[in-house]
Design a protein around this motif. Structure first.
Motif, PDB file in Angstrom:
ATOM      1  N   TYR A   1       0.675  -1.168  -0.053  1.00  0.00           N
ATOM      2  CA  TYR A   1       0.046  -0.089   0.070  1.00  0.00           C
ATOM      3  C   TYR A   1       0.814   1.336  -0.044  1.00  0.00           C
ATOM      4  CZ  TYR A   1      -3.918  -3.195   1.322  1.00  0.00           C
ATOM      5  OH  TYR A   1      -4.875  -3.988   1.122  1.00  0.00           O
TER       6      TYR A   1
ATOM      7  N   ASP B   1       0.413   5.940  -0.477  1.00  0.00           N
ATOM      8  CA  ASP B   1      -0.566   7.013  -0.610  1.00  0.00           C
ATOM      9  C   ASP B   1      -0.769   7.013  -2.168  1.00  0.00           C
ATOM     10  OD1 ASP B   1      -0.435   7.749   1.977  1.00  0.00           O
ATOM     11  OD2 ASP B   1       0.872   9.187   1.521  1.00  0.00           O
TER      12      ASP B   1
ATOM     13  N   THR C   1      -3.584   4.644  -2.925  1.00  0.00           N
ATOM     14  CA  THR C   1      -4.873   5.406  -2.518  1.00  0.00           C
ATOM     15  C   THR C   1      -5.421   6.068  -3.514  1.00  0.00           C
ATOM     16  OG1 THR C   1      -4.127   4.916  -0.240  1.00  0.00           O
ATOM     17  CG2 THR C   1      -6.164   6.223  -0.508  1.00  0.00           C
TER      18      THR C   1
ATOM     19  N   MET D   1      -6.587   3.977  -6.592  1.00  0.00           N
ATOM     20  CA  MET D   1      -8.037   3.580  -6.228  1.00  0.00           C
ATOM     21  C   MET D   1      -9.199   4.703  -6.135  1.00  0.00           C
ATOM     22  SD  MET D   1      -7.072   0.499  -6.658  1.00  0.00           S
ATOM     23  CE  MET D   1      -8.544  -0.150  -6.153  1.00  0.00           C
ATOM     24  N   GLN D   2      -8.861   5.760  -5.562  1.00  0.00           N
ATOM     25  CA  GLN D   2      -9.907   6.877  -5.659  1.00  0.00           C
ATOM     26  C   GLN D   2     -10.266   7.252  -7.099  1.00  0.00           C
ATOM     27  OE1 GLN D   2     -11.639   8.234  -3.048  1.00  0.00           O
ATOM     28  NE2 GLN D   2     -12.822   9.845  -4.605  1.00  0.00           N
TER      29      GLN D   2
ATOM     30  N   LYS E   1     -14.265   2.418   0.210  1.00  0.00           N
ATOM     31  CA  LYS E   1     -13.858   3.789   0.382  1.00  0.00           C
ATOM     32  C   LYS E   1     -13.478   4.033   1.985  1.00  0.00           C
ATOM     33  CE  LYS E   1     -14.325   8.834  -0.411  1.00  0.00           C
ATOM     34  NZ  LYS E   1     -15.142   9.702  -1.123  1.00  0.00           N
TER      35      LYS E   1
ATOM     36  N   ASN F   1     -10.537   2.821   3.341  1.00  0.00           N
ATOM     37  CA  ASN F   1      -9.177   3.342   2.771  1.00  0.00           C
ATOM     38  C   ASN F   1      -8.620   2.608   1.581  1.00  0.00           C
ATOM     39  OD1 ASN F   1      -7.589   5.599   2.512  1.00  0.00           O
ATOM     40  ND2 ASN F   1      -5.708   4.850   3.763  1.00  0.00           N
ATOM     41  N   TYR F   2      -9.660   1.811   0.955  1.00  0.00           N
ATOM     42  CA  TYR F   2      -9.211   1.008  -0.304  1.00  0.00           C
ATOM     43  C   TYR F   2      -7.977  -0.200   0.143  1.00  0.00           C
ATOM     44  CZ  TYR F   2     -11.338   4.976  -2.330  1.00  0.00           C
ATOM     45  OH  TYR F   2     -11.872   5.933  -2.862  1.00  0.00           O
ATOM     46  N   GLN F   3      -8.173  -0.824   1.199  1.00  0.00           N
ATOM     47  CA  GLN F   3      -7.467  -1.786   1.792  1.00  0.00           C
ATOM     48  C   GLN F   3      -7.813  -3.275   0.891  1.00  0.00           C
ATOM     49  OE1 GLN F   3      -4.724  -1.284   4.228  1.00  0.00           O
ATOM     50  NE2 GLN F   3      -4.821   0.563   3.064  1.00  0.00           N
TER      51      GLN F   3
END
Length: 277
Positions: free
Chosen positions: A196, A198, A201, A204-205, A248, A251-253
């Motif tokens: 993972y 930033d 993330t 994925m957003q 979401k 946190n897109y884990q």
């Protein structure tokens, strides 16, 4: 076991959100959509569960022949028999069933997509074509509904890609386009190794926002006259958009786990959507 029983068990055993959207349909439409869903599961399982690509290709070739047998009135498989029965009441062109197989076969031929244009073809074959066939089964009066069905299929598949990114990576597949990985500075190795960051993330957003745009675009195109008949699709949209919000919130884990809604929650969303859509 009858062909309809086989399809019912295939759909129920999958645990798919789609199953909950079928429960409120009249019996003839429910049998037809269960047959279509079971067909999709059968050909998808060939690719996901068969380790030998040559054997998987042979099995898909058998399913192509089965589609021909369905059209000719002599299917061998319970799913083929159920599809033949459904085809007497609903328009299920063999060409579209074959196109679904074409999409599954893409998984045997490539594990990466350079850009969204290439990915769009895959999504069209494995999801939008299914949406078009489902729209026929649910019933419509305005052909604009087919545009809604196409875009809703795209939205569903983009949601699947977000949800299953870690699971797909463990199979060696990355569906997020390579140019977008580069744009967000996320190495393919990070996806494959479950790392993972930033940047991940943010990537994925970006994927989620595109899926949401397809949902918005689809729903805006659904004619009012067909809204009630197309409620199964609206149920799926409600379930899948709730899933996106859960992803979401986490946190897109999604690299190390498969985030999902409970069956009770899916059933509640399905009932509420059916009652008020």
């Amino acid at each position: 076991m009858t062909p309809d029983d086989y399809c019912q068990q295939k759909a129920a055993a999958s645990g798919s959100s789609f199953y909950y959207s079928f429960l409120f349909l009249p019996p003839d439409r429910r049998r037809a959509i269960m047959a279509l869903y079971a067909f999709c599961r059968e050909v998808d399982d060939v690719v996901d569960e068969c380790q030998d690509p040559a054997l998987a290709s042979t099995k898909l070739a058998w399913w192509r022949q089965e589609v021909d047998r369905v059209a000719g009135g002599q299917p061998q498989h319970p799913v083929g028999q159920a599809l033949q029965a459904a085809g007497k009441s609903f328009n299920l062109p063999a060409e579209q069933l074959l196109e679904i197989i074409d999409g599954m076969e893409m998984d045997l031929q490539q594990a990466r997509y350079l850009d969204f244009k290439g990915l769009s073809l895959y999504c069209y074959r494995v999801a939008s074509v299914v949406g078009l066939l489902a729209a026929e089964i649910f019933g419509f009066q305005d052909r604009q509904t087919l545009r809604y069905a196409h875009d809703l299929g795209m939205a569903f598949q983009l949601t699947n890609i977000i949800r299953d990114i870690g699971e797909d990576a463990r199979r060696g597949r990355i569906y997020i386009p390579m140019d977008e990985l580069k744009q967000f500075h996320v190495p393919a190795a990070d996806i494959l190794n479950g790392r993972y960051s930033d940047n991940f993330t943010a990537l994925m957003q970006f994927q989620m926002e595109r899926a949401e745009r397809y949902y918005d675009q689809a729903l805006a195109q659904l004619p009012a006259i067909d809204r009630k008949s197309q409620r199964p699709g609206l149920i799926m949209a409600a379930i899948y958009r709730t899933l996106l919000r859960e992803i979401k919130a986490e946190n897109y884990q999604v690299l190390h786990q498969r985030i999902a809604l409970t069956p009770v929650r899916k059933l509640w969303i399905a009932w509420k959507t059916w009652a008020f859509a």
